[in-house]
Design a protein around this motif. Structure first.
Motif, PDB file in Angstrom:
ATOM      1  N   SER A  61       0.826  -1.201   0.000  1.00 10.26           N
ATOM      2  CA  SER A  61       0.000   0.000   0.000  1.00 10.26           C
ATOM      3  C   SER A  61       0.867   1.260   0.000  1.00 10.26           C
ATOM      4  O   SER A  61       0.609   2.219  -0.742  1.00 10.26           O
ATOM      5  CB  SER A  61      -0.927  -0.005   1.221  1.00 10.26           C
ATOM      6  OG  SER A  61      -1.657   1.203   1.310  1.00 10.26           O
ATOM      7  N   ALA A  62       1.909   1.258   0.839  1.00 11.48           N
ATOM      8  CA  ALA A  62       2.804   2.410   0.899  1.00 11.48           C
ATOM      9  C   ALA A  62       3.515   2.620  -0.432  1.00 11.48           C
ATOM     10  O   ALA A  62       3.779   3.761  -0.853  1.00 11.48           O
ATOM     11  CB  ALA A  62       3.825   2.208   2.016  1.00 11.48           C
ATOM     12  N   MET A  72       4.160   6.267  -5.111  1.00 13.93           N
ATOM     13  CA  MET A  72       4.159   6.627  -6.531  1.00 13.93           C
ATOM     14  C   MET A  72       3.089   7.672  -6.805  1.00 13.93           C
ATOM     15  O   MET A  72       3.330   8.644  -7.529  1.00 13.93           O
ATOM     16  CB  MET A  72       3.920   5.377  -7.389  1.00 13.93           C
ATOM     17  CG  MET A  72       5.096   4.440  -7.490  1.00 13.93           C
ATOM     18  SD  MET A  72       4.860   3.147  -8.747  1.00 13.93           S
ATOM     19  CE  MET A  72       3.537   2.174  -7.997  1.00 13.93           C
ATOM     20  N   ARG A  73       1.897   7.460  -6.215  1.00 16.99           N
ATOM     21  CA  ARG A  73       0.797   8.408  -6.410  1.00 16.99           C
ATOM     22  C   ARG A  73       1.170   9.785  -5.885  1.00 16.99           C
ATOM     23  O   ARG A  73       0.829  10.810  -6.484  1.00 16.99           O
ATOM     24  CB  ARG A  73      -0.449   7.902  -5.693  1.00 16.99           C
ATOM     25  CG  ARG A  73      -1.670   8.796  -5.826  1.00 16.99           C
ATOM     26  CD  ARG A  73      -2.821   8.238  -5.010  1.00 16.99           C
ATOM     27  NE  ARG A  73      -3.195   6.903  -5.461  1.00 16.99           N
ATOM     28  CZ  ARG A  73      -3.702   5.948  -4.679  1.00 16.99           C
ATOM     29  NH1 ARG A  73      -3.872   6.190  -3.378  1.00 16.99           N
ATOM     30  NH2 ARG A  73      -4.025   4.774  -5.180  1.00 16.99           N
ATOM     31  N   ALA A  97      10.804   7.418  -1.820  1.00  7.91           N
ATOM     32  CA  ALA A  97       9.981   6.528  -1.002  1.00  7.91           C
ATOM     33  C   ALA A  97       9.495   5.336  -1.832  1.00  7.91           C
ATOM     34  O   ALA A  97       9.500   4.193  -1.369  1.00  7.91           O
ATOM     35  CB  ALA A  97       8.784   7.292  -0.430  1.00  7.91           C
ATOM     36  N   ALA A  98       9.090   5.605  -3.065  1.00  5.94           N
ATOM     37  CA  ALA A  98       8.619   4.520  -3.922  1.00  5.94           C
ATOM     38  C   ALA A  98       9.722   3.500  -4.160  1.00  5.94           C
ATOM     39  O   ALA A  98       9.486   2.282  -4.119  1.00  5.94           O
ATOM     40  CB  ALA A  98       8.113   5.087  -5.252  1.00  5.94           C
ATOM     41  N   GLN A 131      12.758   1.476 -13.169  1.00  7.38           N
ATOM     42  CA  GLN A 131      12.500   2.444 -14.245  1.00  7.38           C
ATOM     43  C   GLN A 131      11.016   2.780 -14.322  1.00  7.38           C
ATOM     44  O   GLN A 131      10.629   3.950 -14.443  1.00  7.38           O
ATOM     45  CB  GLN A 131      12.990   1.889 -15.585  1.00  7.38           C
ATOM     46  CG  GLN A 131      12.728   2.824 -16.762  1.00  7.38           C
ATOM     47  CD  GLN A 131      13.286   2.275 -18.069  1.00  7.38           C
ATOM     48  OE1 GLN A 131      14.169   1.429 -18.054  1.00  7.38           O
ATOM     49  NE2 GLN A 131      12.781   2.758 -19.188  1.00  7.38           N
ATOM     50  N   ALA A 132      10.184   1.752 -14.248  1.00  3.52           N
ATOM     51  CA  ALA A 132       8.741   1.985 -14.316  1.00  3.52           C
ATOM     52  C   ALA A 132       8.247   2.760 -13.092  1.00  3.52           C
ATOM     53  O   ALA A 132       7.367   3.619 -13.198  1.00  3.52           O
ATOM     54  CB  ALA A 132       8.007   0.662 -14.439  1.00  3.52           C
ATOM     55  N   VAL A 133       8.812   2.454 -11.931  1.00  2.00           N
ATOM     56  CA  VAL A 133       8.427   3.152 -10.697  1.00  2.00           C
ATOM     57  C   VAL A 133       8.775   4.630 -10.788  1.00  2.00           C
ATOM     58  O   VAL A 133       7.961   5.506 -10.453  1.00  2.00           O
ATOM     59  CB  VAL A 133       9.122   2.503  -9.482  1.00  2.00           C
ATOM     60  CG1 VAL A 133       9.033   3.415  -8.259  1.00  2.00           C
ATOM     61  CG2 VAL A 133       8.497   1.156  -9.160  1.00  2.00           C
ATOM     62  N   VAL A 134       9.982   4.933 -11.247  1.00  2.88           N
ATOM     63  CA  VAL A 134      10.404   6.332 -11.363  1.00  2.88           C
ATOM     64  C   VAL A 134       9.516   7.079 -12.360  1.00  2.88           C
ATOM     65  O   VAL A 134       9.114   8.221 -12.123  1.00  2.88           O
ATOM     66  CB  VAL A 134      11.889   6.404 -11.775  1.00  2.88           C
ATOM     67  CG1 VAL A 134      12.280   7.838 -12.121  1.00  2.88           C
ATOM     68  CG2 VAL A 134      12.778   5.884 -10.646  1.00  2.88           C
ATOM     69  N   HIS A 135       9.195   6.432 -13.479  1.00  2.36           N
ATOM     70  CA  HIS A 135       8.315   7.060 -14.472  1.00  2.36           C
ATOM     71  C   HIS A 135       6.959   7.387 -13.847  1.00  2.36           C
ATOM     72  O   HIS A 135       6.453   8.512 -13.980  1.00  2.36           O
ATOM     73  CB  HIS A 135       8.135   6.126 -15.662  1.00  2.36           C
ATOM     74  CG  HIS A 135       7.491   6.780 -16.855  1.00  2.36           C
ATOM     75  ND1 HIS A 135       7.690   6.357 -18.141  1.00  2.36           N
ATOM     76  CD2 HIS A 135       6.624   7.843 -16.950  1.00  2.36           C
ATOM     77  CE1 HIS A 135       6.998   7.121 -18.979  1.00  2.36           C
ATOM     78  NE2 HIS A 135       6.331   8.018 -18.271  1.00  2.36           N
ATOM     79  N   ASN A 136       6.371   6.429 -13.161  1.00  2.11           N
ATOM     80  CA  ASN A 136       5.071   6.662 -12.522  1.00  2.11           C
ATOM     81  C   ASN A 136       5.139   7.783 -11.507  1.00  2.11           C
ATOM     82  O   ASN A 136       4.237   8.628 -11.421  1.00  2.11           O
ATOM     83  CB  ASN A 136       4.593   5.384 -11.831  1.00  2.11           C
ATOM     84  CG  ASN A 136       3.636   4.576 -12.683  1.00  2.11           C
ATOM     85  OD1 ASN A 136       3.541   4.788 -13.881  1.00  2.11           O
ATOM     86  ND2 ASN A 136       2.939   3.628 -12.076  1.00  2.11           N
ATOM     87  N   ALA A 137       6.192   7.769 -10.687  1.00  2.00           N
ATOM     88  CA  ALA A 137       6.286   8.760  -9.614  1.00  2.00           C
ATOM     89  C   ALA A 137       6.472  10.172 -10.156  1.00  2.00           C
ATOM     90  O   ALA A 137       5.932  11.143  -9.603  1.00  2.00           O
ATOM     91  CB  ALA A 137       7.436   8.392  -8.675  1.00  2.00           C
ATOM     92  N   LEU A 138       7.236  10.330 -11.230  1.00  2.00           N
ATOM     93  CA  LEU A 138       7.523  11.661 -11.761  1.00  2.00           C
ATOM     94  C   LEU A 138       6.432  12.187 -12.687  1.00  2.00           C
ATOM     95  O   LEU A 138       6.362  13.386 -12.946  1.00  2.00           O
ATOM     96  CB  LEU A 138       8.854  11.633 -12.528  1.00  2.00           C
ATOM     97  CG  LEU A 138      10.123  11.401 -11.701  1.00  2.00           C
ATOM     98  CD1 LEU A 138      11.348  11.405 -12.602  1.00  2.00           C
ATOM     99  CD2 LEU A 138      10.270  12.461 -10.619  1.00  2.00           C
ATOM    100  N   ALA A 139       5.578  11.299 -13.196  1.00  2.00           N
ATOM    101  CA  ALA A 139       4.580  11.709 -14.189  1.00  2.00           C
ATOM    102  C   ALA A 139       3.515  12.616 -13.581  1.00  2.00           C
ATOM    103  O   ALA A 139       3.171  12.486 -12.401  1.00  2.00           O
ATOM    104  CB  ALA A 139       3.912  10.470 -14.778  1.00  2.00           C
ATOM    105  N   PRO A 140       2.968  13.557 -14.397  1.00  2.00           N
ATOM    106  CA  PRO A 140       1.805  14.328 -13.934  1.00  2.00           C
ATOM    107  C   PRO A 140       0.656  13.365 -13.622  1.00  2.00           C
ATOM    108  O   PRO A 140       0.451  12.388 -14.341  1.00  2.00           O
ATOM    109  CB  PRO A 140       1.469  15.216 -15.139  1.00  2.00           C
ATOM    110  CG  PRO A 140       2.711  15.231 -15.969  1.00  2.00           C
ATOM    111  CD  PRO A 140       3.385  13.927 -15.766  1.00  2.00           C
TER     112      PRO A 140
END
Length: 461
Positions: free
Chosen positions: A279-280, A285-286, A292-293, A354-363
């Motif tokens: 959950s965290a 990411m959200r 943290a992600a 890579q996918a986590v960073v993309h999600n976290a940085l995306a608008p």
């Protein structure tokens, strides 16, 4: 079953133990179920009357027994079910691996199947592991034998058969989808291995926290759980004090850690913070906190979480939380899901990161998520009348007499590719429903004005 501290998960029975010979099959092979009663999980697949159960029990259909394609992750029972299909009805069992076999091997099996049927009246079960690795030409070589019921093909794959198995072969087979085993089912597999004469046979006791670590490391894979247990048992024998050979060897958490060369990362004392960490991870990411992600990603990986589970969560987040704020986030997430399945650990950690960073940085935008939920809510509330007549299918005899398609305006004929026309049912049009409400963030900023203009043209308002 939950356990903590130094409570012992005790075991009983007799049989071979590590150190009694290097020629014995692996524990996972020795513990392969010999009957339906010993199979862990897959209750839906093996329910009475199901195609797979009928095939195992030797019950033929109208034209004889069907073949089967077993689709599921590793360690969920594909090989076991294939063996049961052969042994339960006293059939001849032949096993091939698509990694090493070719058309020549398939033809040899077919020739042998003819002899078995002619001389001994026995059917042949061909178990083909990793059928997704077979080319189309190689799969074509299976068709005559399957179509003529010369062999009962039981093919196993971890890939979606719709993309990896040719349609003619799929149409002649029952598709059986297997799921990962539940934690409690993995505990049962481990318990049986510790008590069964074929397994470790009362020669070991397993600490409760060690059991939970084995279960967590397994990720729903029974073979992985048994391999871990066997490796830990070997370490426990080496660690047992001299002169105590008559006592069961103890497998502690440290023993399992040493065997796996991986430290057990504790989620919490009760063992249920697995869900809290997941959950965290999603919420980080959200919330756009990359560090943290990545931290929660690392905690899950080091605790032995199945990387495919993590990849699926990232794909969900890419639509639920990023959405059309950055449409490319979903592309990255889906690519990561497929890459992780092909690559595996430890390299999969880089792909996931890579996918986590993309999600976290995306608008971020949950407008699509909110829109489909609102539409579903209306449908469940009984809203939405008949489809407008001009939108109904008109490609069949008699449709014109019913007025179907009459008055429909082909959008591509409109000057701007869009024109005024009713698409919603009458009641929803009267409400002027507005499910999709774009945010002003990221890519969606440019969609807001376009959707407002399209609604104005289509609805004439």
């Amino acid at each position: 079953m939950s356990a903590r501290g130094s409570d012992l998960f005790s075991l009983a029975s007799g049989g071979d133990t590590p150190g009694e010979g290097d020629l014995r099959p692996p524990l996972a092979v020795r513990m392969r179920p010999r009957s339906l009663e010993e199979v862990a999980g897959q209750q839906d697949v093996l329910r009475p009357g199901s195609p797979m159960r009928r095939l195992i029990e030797g019950q033929a259909g109208v034209a004889g027994p069907l073949s089967a394609v077993l689709w599921g992750p590793p360690g969920t029972g594909k090989t076991t079910l294939a063996h049961l299909v052969a042994t339960a009805a006293e059939r001849t069992f032949v096993e091939l691996s698509a990694v090493t076999a070719g058309v020549k091997d398939v033809r040899a099996v077919m020739e042998s199947a003819v002899r078995e049927r002619s001389l001994h009246g026995r059917q042949t079960v061909l178990f083909l592991d990793e059928i997704h690795r077979f080319t189309k030409a190689q799969q074509d070589a299976l068709l005559p034998g399957v179509e003529n019921r010369l062999v009962i093909l039981v093919a196993a794959t971890t890939e979606n058969p719709s993309f990896s198995v040719i349609a003619p072969l799929l149409s002649r087979s029952v598709l059986v989808r297997l799921g990962p085993l539940e934690d409690e089912e993995i505990r049962g597999v481990v318990a049986r291995a510790l008590t069964d004469e074929r397994g470790l046979a009362k020669e070991f006791v397993l600490d409760a926290d060690a059991l939970e670590h084995v279960v967590r490391m397994a990720g729903g894979d029974a073979r992985r759980a048994l391999t871990t247990l066997e490796a830990a048992a070997g370490v426990a024998v080496d660690e047992r004090a001299a002169g105590r050979e008559d006592e069961p060897a103890r497998i502690a958490l440290a023993t399992v850690e040493q065997a796996m060369a991986i430290a057990a990362v504790r989620y919490d004392r009760a063992g249920d913070q697995h869900y809290d960490v997941a959950s965290a991870f999603i919420k980080s990411m959200r919330g756009s906190d990359v560090d943290a992600a990545l931290h929660y990603l690392a905690r899950q990986l080091e605790a032995g979480e199945d990387p495919r589970f993590i990849a699926r969560r990232i794909v969900i987040s890419a639509s639920e939380d990023v959405g059309l704020g950055d449409p490319t986030a979903l592309q990255t997430a889906v690519a990561a899901l497929h890459a992780v399945a092909q690559i595996g650990m430890p390299e999969a950690r880089i792909i996931l990161a890579q996918a986590v960073v993309h999600n976290a940085l995306a608008p971020k935008s949950n407008a699509v998520y909110a829109a489909i939920n609102a539409a579903v809510a209306d449908v469940r509330a009984g809203k939405g009348g008949a489809v407008p007549p001009h939108l109904r299918g008109s490609g069949y005899a008699g449709a014109a007499r019913l007025g179907h398609g009459e008055g429909y305006r082909y959008s591509h004929d409109e000057p701007a590719g869009v024109g005024p026309q009713q698409f919603l049912p009458d009641d929803l049009l009267a409400e002027d429903v507005d499910y999709y409400r774009p945010t002003g963030r990221g890519w969606e900023e440019r969609l807001g004005g376009r959707w407002a203009e399209l609604r104005r043209i289509v609805r004439g308002r």
